[in-house]
Design a protein around this motif. Structure first.
Motif, PDB file in Angstrom:
ATOM      1  N   VAL A 101     -15.214   0.143  -0.279  1.00 24.43           N
ATOM      2  CA  VAL A 101     -14.849   1.511  -0.660  1.00 24.43           C
ATOM      3  C   VAL A 101     -13.339   1.463  -0.885  1.00 24.43           C
ATOM      4  N   PRO A 102     -12.812   2.093  -1.924  1.00 29.85           N
ATOM      5  CA  PRO A 102     -11.389   1.941  -2.234  1.00 29.85           C
ATOM      6  C   PRO A 102     -10.441   2.368  -1.121  1.00 29.85           C
ATOM      7  N   ASP A 103     -10.794   3.422  -0.367  1.00 29.25           N
ATOM      8  CA  ASP A 103      -9.892   3.880   0.691  1.00 29.25           C
ATOM      9  C   ASP A 103     -10.444   3.479   2.052  1.00 29.25           C
ATOM     10  N   SER A 167       0.699  -0.091 -10.744  1.00 27.60           N
ATOM     11  CA  SER A 167       1.435  -1.005  -9.865  1.00 27.60           C
ATOM     12  C   SER A 167       0.710  -1.181  -8.538  1.00 27.60           C
ATOM     13  N   ALA A 168       0.123  -0.101  -8.008  1.00 27.20           N
ATOM     14  CA  ALA A 168      -0.622  -0.194  -6.754  1.00 27.20           C
ATOM     15  C   ALA A 168      -1.847  -1.090  -6.898  1.00 27.20           C
ATOM     16  N   MET A 169      -2.448  -1.126  -8.085  1.00 23.31           N
ATOM     17  CA  MET A 169      -3.661  -1.922  -8.288  1.00 23.31           C
ATOM     18  C   MET A 169      -3.387  -3.422  -8.253  1.00 23.31           C
ATOM     19  N   LEU A 170      -2.134  -3.828  -8.475  1.00 30.21           N
ATOM     20  CA  LEU A 170      -1.828  -5.249  -8.294  1.00 30.21           C
ATOM     21  C   LEU A 170      -2.145  -5.674  -6.869  1.00 30.21           C
ATOM     22  N   SER A 174      -6.091  -6.659  -7.234  1.00 30.12           N
ATOM     23  CA  SER A 174      -5.899  -8.108  -7.406  1.00 30.12           C
ATOM     24  C   SER A 174      -5.686  -8.830  -6.078  1.00 30.12           C
ATOM     25  N   VAL A 175      -4.665  -8.429  -5.323  1.00 32.92           N
ATOM     26  CA  VAL A 175      -4.311  -9.152  -4.093  1.00 32.92           C
ATOM     27  C   VAL A 175      -5.351  -8.945  -2.987  1.00 32.92           C
ATOM     28  N   SER A 176      -6.259  -7.990  -3.158  1.00 33.89           N
ATOM     29  CA  SER A 176      -7.311  -7.806  -2.150  1.00 33.89           C
ATOM     30  C   SER A 176      -8.110  -9.087  -1.942  1.00 33.89           C
ATOM     31  N   HIS A 177      -8.238  -9.902  -2.990  1.00 36.90           N
ATOM     32  CA  HIS A 177      -8.937 -11.183  -2.828  1.00 36.90           C
ATOM     33  C   HIS A 177      -8.149 -12.118  -1.912  1.00 36.90           C
ATOM     34  N   SER A 309      -9.354  -3.116   2.887  1.00 35.85           N
ATOM     35  CA  SER A 309      -8.850  -1.815   2.441  1.00 35.85           C
ATOM     36  C   SER A 309      -7.643  -1.363   3.260  1.00 35.85           C
ATOM     37  N   VAL A 310      -7.692  -1.569   4.582  1.00 34.55           N
ATOM     38  CA  VAL A 310      -6.585  -1.175   5.450  1.00 34.55           C
ATOM     39  C   VAL A 310      -5.315  -1.948   5.088  1.00 34.55           C
ATOM     40  N   VAL A 311      -5.457  -3.261   4.908  1.00 35.73           N
ATOM     41  CA  VAL A 311      -4.283  -4.081   4.585  1.00 35.73           C
ATOM     42  C   VAL A 311      -3.743  -3.714   3.212  1.00 35.73           C
TER      43      VAL A 311
END
Length: 341
Positions: A101-103, A167-170, A174-177, A309-311
């Motif tokens: 979930v995104p948030d 910018s947040a989506m980077l 992306s970096v979520s992986h 998501s938290v990180v």
């Protein structure tokens, strides 16, 4: 066909269509039983030639379709929470593409719903855990050959960013992986994040902070840095180097075809994550199907989706403030103790 796992696929876009193809042509033990997408014509195109599949505009209708035993969620992130809770209500095992979930608040609600059920139903789609190179690095770090990991150096590059990419989506896309990969490789939680902002590339769309340099601190005293550059212009590259007390290991070097012509030799660079991680996606979905048919849930779960998501949210705050930002994570429920990490 009766003993095959009947899968409802939610979402028939780029990722969903690829999973529909994978379930139909690559994976053993499963079939596409239903597909849901608001664009039913797109869903019909993705399922062309597949026997016995029903197409729906609404996710609930696909979950209720005859022969559905499990769910693969590949719809946009904001639709995930509702779909997950609907699957839980029916007792259906789920493979959910990231983000869970995104948030983080929504992700925690999913975790709490699963805890109330008293059993895991969710595998979160962090496919790098199924990549051969990442798996070998994990095995090496889990052994004693290299000693304690001190640092991970990571690179995440894309040819170009899609329209509307922020910018947040980077960080949160992306970096979520890298967030999940670092937690898994090190067996540690990420406790703080700092985001440095070099001058943006001339090829980045106006207003996009690209590239970014993200530094994570871990609960075990290691550092993880990620160079994320989503408009590099030349290809899709993912690399990771572990620096340990007695040595190191690096993955992600090009293993592609080298084309030689008169006076020239060129190495092909993947242009898309579906190319670079095609085998990982195949192994991920096959592992999910195999476990589900045995009545089990393995791999990264709902808790891992929540942790990412938290990180990521802390990372976005660090990007916006320019300050080191602590990660505040809820206590992990007992349900997830001993889960695959």
């Amino acid at each position: 066909m009766g003993d095959l796992l009947g899968v409802a696929v939610l979402g028939a876009g780029h990722m969903g269509a690829d999973h529909i193809r994978r379930l139909d042509r690559v994976v053993n033990g499963a079939r596409v039983a239903a597909v849901a997408d608001p664009d039913t014509e797109r869903a019909k195109e993705a399922t062309a030639g597949i026997d016995g599949v029903s197409v729906h505009a609404e996710a609930e209708a696909a979950l209720a379709a005859p022969g559905v035993n499990a769910v693969l969620i590949a719809s946009p992130g904001p639709a995930h929470e509702e779909a997950l809770l609907a699957a839980f209500a029916r007792g259906l095992p789920v493979l959910c593409e990231k983000p869970l979930v995104p948030d983080s608040a929504g992700a925690l609600r999913v975790v709490e719903a699963e805890v109330r059920l008293g059993r895991r139903l969710t595998q979160t789609g962090f496919m790098r855990r199924y990549d051969t190179e990442y798996a070998r690095l994990k095995s090496l770090l889990d052994g004693d050959r290299l000693g304690r990991p001190l640092m991970l150096h990571c690179t995440h590059r894309n040819v170009s960013s899609p329209p509307g990419f922020t910018s947040a989506m980077l960080i949160n896309s992306s970096v979520s992986h890298e967030i999940d990969a670092a937690r898994w490789l090190l067996g540690q939680e990420l406790t703080a994040v700092t985001v440095l902002r070099p001058g943006s590339s001339a090829h980045a769309p106006a207003g996009l902070v690209d590239p970014q340099f993200v530094v994570f601190e871990t609960s075990g005293g290691a550092l993880v840095d990620v160079e994320v550059f989503v408009n590099c212009g030349f290809g899709y590259q993912v690399r990771c180097e572990a620096v340990c007390e007695r040595g190191g290991a690096r993955i992600g070097e090009e293993h592609s075809m080298v084309v030689t012509t008169a006076g020239d030799a060129r190495s092909e660079v993947p242009q898309d994550y579906l190319v670079r991680f095609a085998d990982a996606y195949d192994r991920e979905v096959q592992a999910w199907v195999d476990a589900t048919r045995r009545g089990r849930v393995t791999g990264p779960g709902a808790w891992d989706g929540y942790a990412a998501s938290v990180v990521a949210e802390a990372g976005v705050r660090a990007l916006e403030s320019g300050a080191r930002t602590s990660v505040e994570q809820a206590p992990r429920p007992e349900l997830y103790d001993g889960a695959h990490r």
